[in-house]
Design a protein around this motif. Structure first.
Motif, PDB file in Angstrom:
ATOM      1  N   MET A 154       0.815  -1.192   0.000  1.00  0.00           N
ATOM      2  CA  MET A 154       0.000   0.000   0.000  1.00  0.00           C
ATOM      3  C   MET A 154       0.864   1.262   0.000  1.00  0.00           C
ATOM      4  O   MET A 154       0.547   2.213  -0.691  1.00  0.00           O
ATOM      5  CB  MET A 154      -0.923  -0.046   1.228  1.00  0.00           C
ATOM      6  CG  MET A 154      -1.886   1.081   1.285  1.00  0.00           C
ATOM      7  SD  MET A 154      -3.145   0.847   0.049  1.00  0.00           S
ATOM      8  CE  MET A 154      -4.238   2.138   0.451  1.00  0.00           C
ATOM      9  N   ALA A 155       1.966   1.233   0.789  1.00  0.00           N
ATOM     10  CA  ALA A 155       2.839   2.414   0.867  1.00  0.00           C
ATOM     11  C   ALA A 155       3.496   2.690  -0.482  1.00  0.00           C
ATOM     12  O   ALA A 155       3.653   3.848  -0.876  1.00  0.00           O
ATOM     13  CB  ALA A 155       3.902   2.213   1.939  1.00  0.00           C
ATOM     14  N   LYS A 156       3.870   1.603  -1.187  1.00  0.00           N
ATOM     15  CA  LYS A 156       4.467   1.806  -2.513  1.00  0.00           C
ATOM     16  C   LYS A 156       3.428   2.325  -3.501  1.00  0.00           C
ATOM     17  O   LYS A 156       3.738   3.115  -4.378  1.00  0.00           O
ATOM     18  CB  LYS A 156       5.081   0.511  -3.032  1.00  0.00           C
ATOM     19  CG  LYS A 156       6.417   0.218  -2.454  1.00  0.00           C
ATOM     20  CD  LYS A 156       7.103  -0.840  -3.271  1.00  0.00           C
ATOM     21  CE  LYS A 156       8.533  -0.913  -2.810  1.00  0.00           C
ATOM     22  NZ  LYS A 156       9.420  -1.435  -3.782  1.00  0.00           N
ATOM     23  N   PHE A 157       2.208   1.873  -3.348  1.00  0.00           N
ATOM     24  CA  PHE A 157       1.141   2.305  -4.243  1.00  0.00           C
ATOM     25  C   PHE A 157       0.876   3.800  -4.085  1.00  0.00           C
ATOM     26  O   PHE A 157       0.620   4.500  -5.052  1.00  0.00           O
ATOM     27  CB  PHE A 157      -0.133   1.494  -3.970  1.00  0.00           C
ATOM     28  CG  PHE A 157      -1.262   1.862  -4.869  1.00  0.00           C
ATOM     29  CD1 PHE A 157      -1.223   1.542  -6.219  1.00  0.00           C
ATOM     30  CD2 PHE A 157      -2.365   2.543  -4.381  1.00  0.00           C
ATOM     31  CE1 PHE A 157      -2.252   1.889  -7.059  1.00  0.00           C
ATOM     32  CE2 PHE A 157      -3.405   2.899  -5.211  1.00  0.00           C
ATOM     33  CZ  PHE A 157      -3.353   2.562  -6.561  1.00  0.00           C
ATOM     34  N   LEU A 158       0.978   4.291  -2.878  1.00  0.00           N
ATOM     35  CA  LEU A 158       0.753   5.710  -2.624  1.00  0.00           C
ATOM     36  C   LEU A 158       2.025   6.540  -2.768  1.00  0.00           C
ATOM     37  O   LEU A 158       2.007   7.741  -2.539  1.00  0.00           O
ATOM     38  CB  LEU A 158       0.179   5.903  -1.219  1.00  0.00           C
ATOM     39  CG  LEU A 158      -1.197   5.296  -0.983  1.00  0.00           C
ATOM     40  CD1 LEU A 158      -1.593   5.439   0.467  1.00  0.00           C
ATOM     41  CD2 LEU A 158      -2.231   5.950  -1.882  1.00  0.00           C
ATOM     42  N   LEU A 218       4.574   6.597  -0.884  1.00  0.00           N
ATOM     43  CA  LEU A 218       5.069   7.111   0.401  1.00  0.00           C
ATOM     44  C   LEU A 218       6.553   6.825   0.580  1.00  0.00           C
ATOM     45  O   LEU A 218       7.247   7.572   1.282  1.00  0.00           O
ATOM     46  CB  LEU A 218       4.251   6.533   1.554  1.00  0.00           C
ATOM     47  CG  LEU A 218       2.785   6.961   1.595  1.00  0.00           C
ATOM     48  CD1 LEU A 218       2.072   6.284   2.750  1.00  0.00           C
ATOM     49  CD2 LEU A 218       2.680   8.463   1.704  1.00  0.00           C
ATOM     50  N   ASP A 219       7.061   5.756  -0.044  1.00  0.00           N
ATOM     51  CA  ASP A 219       8.496   5.466   0.050  1.00  0.00           C
ATOM     52  C   ASP A 219       9.315   6.542  -0.664  1.00  0.00           C
ATOM     53  O   ASP A 219      10.391   6.918  -0.211  1.00  0.00           O
ATOM     54  CB  ASP A 219       8.815   4.080  -0.502  1.00  0.00           C
ATOM     55  CG  ASP A 219       8.370   3.912  -1.948  1.00  0.00           C
ATOM     56  OD1 ASP A 219       7.430   4.609  -2.361  1.00  0.00           O
ATOM     57  OD2 ASP A 219       8.967   3.073  -2.652  1.00  0.00           O
ATOM     58  N   LEU A 265      12.678  11.506  -0.155  1.00  0.00           N
ATOM     59  CA  LEU A 265      12.855  12.947  -0.335  1.00  0.00           C
ATOM     60  C   LEU A 265      13.122  13.636   0.998  1.00  0.00           C
ATOM     61  O   LEU A 265      14.021  14.473   1.104  1.00  0.00           O
ATOM     62  CB  LEU A 265      11.623  13.551  -1.010  1.00  0.00           C
ATOM     63  CG  LEU A 265      11.630  15.070  -1.162  1.00  0.00           C
ATOM     64  CD1 LEU A 265      12.721  15.498  -2.133  1.00  0.00           C
ATOM     65  CD2 LEU A 265      10.275  15.564  -1.602  1.00  0.00           C
ATOM     66  N   VAL A 266      12.370  13.261   2.022  1.00  0.00           N
ATOM     67  CA  VAL A 266      12.583  13.842   3.354  1.00  0.00           C
ATOM     68  C   VAL A 266      13.958  13.477   3.879  1.00  0.00           C
ATOM     69  O   VAL A 266      14.658  14.317   4.465  1.00  0.00           O
ATOM     70  CB  VAL A 266      11.456  13.393   4.315  1.00  0.00           C
ATOM     71  CG1 VAL A 266      11.773  13.777   5.747  1.00  0.00           C
ATOM     72  CG2 VAL A 266      10.127  13.980   3.887  1.00  0.00           C
ATOM     73  N   ASP A 267      14.406  12.235   3.664  1.00  0.00           N
ATOM     74  CA  ASP A 267      15.744  11.810   4.101  1.00  0.00           C
ATOM     75  C   ASP A 267      16.840  12.598   3.392  1.00  0.00           C
ATOM     76  O   ASP A 267      17.834  13.000   4.009  1.00  0.00           O
ATOM     77  CB  ASP A 267      15.940  10.312   3.854  1.00  0.00           C
ATOM     78  CG  ASP A 267      15.108   9.457   4.791  1.00  0.00           C
ATOM     79  OD1 ASP A 267      14.624   9.995   5.822  1.00  0.00           O
ATOM     80  OD2 ASP A 267      14.929   8.265   4.499  1.00  0.00           O
TER      81      ASP A 267
END
Length: 140
Positions: free
Chosen positions: A1-5, A7-8, A13-15
């Motif tokens: 789900m996280a990859k679909f959105l 979010l990774d 980008l934040v890192d």
């Protein structure tokens, strides 16, 4: 789900922004190098240049140098010493922090290329030129 959105990607980008010193540091790094990367610090040379590696990037782009901030935008490849040049260009897999390079008596310390500055070497000739410059006739 996280990859679909994606979010990774957002986390990455934040890192990267955190690694480069927040938003201000990231904009400054982007201004200086046109690139934002994240990696592990491999070592620092005597000129203050920092060398990084991240094997997540593809071969040829996974090793880079972050030049000393005191140089601002006046940096070039001649400011990288020979031992780090070997590592950056994949001549060896061991950085000079792991395996010290061989030192010989005849070797001199690294100096950067001064071309284009007021400290550039300009040779002068002691022989007469073969072609003489044209002097326009004077009206008398």
């Amino acid at each position: 789900m996280a990859k679909f959105l994606a979010l990774d990607k957002l986390k990455r980008l934040v890192d990267i922004i955190r690694f480069n010193g927040g938003l201000k540091g990231s904009f400054f790094q982007l201004y200086r190098t046109d690139d934002l990367k994240i990696g592990t610090l491999v070592g620092t040379d005597k000129f203050g240049n920092k060398y990084y590696e991240n094997n997540m990037y593809f071969y040829g782009r996974n090793r880079w140098v972050d030049y000393n901030k005191l140089k601002n935008l006046n940096f070039d490849g001649s400011q990288v010493p020979g031992e780090w040049h070997r590592w950056l260009h994949y001549m060896t897999d061991d950085p000079p922090t792991k395996v010290q390079p061989v030192e010989h008596r005849w070797m001199v310390d690294h100096t950067e290329n001064k071309s284009g500055t007021d400290q550039a070497y300009v040779p002068y000739s002691t022989t007469r030129p073969k072609v003489e410059a044209w002097v326009p006739p004077s009206n008398k």
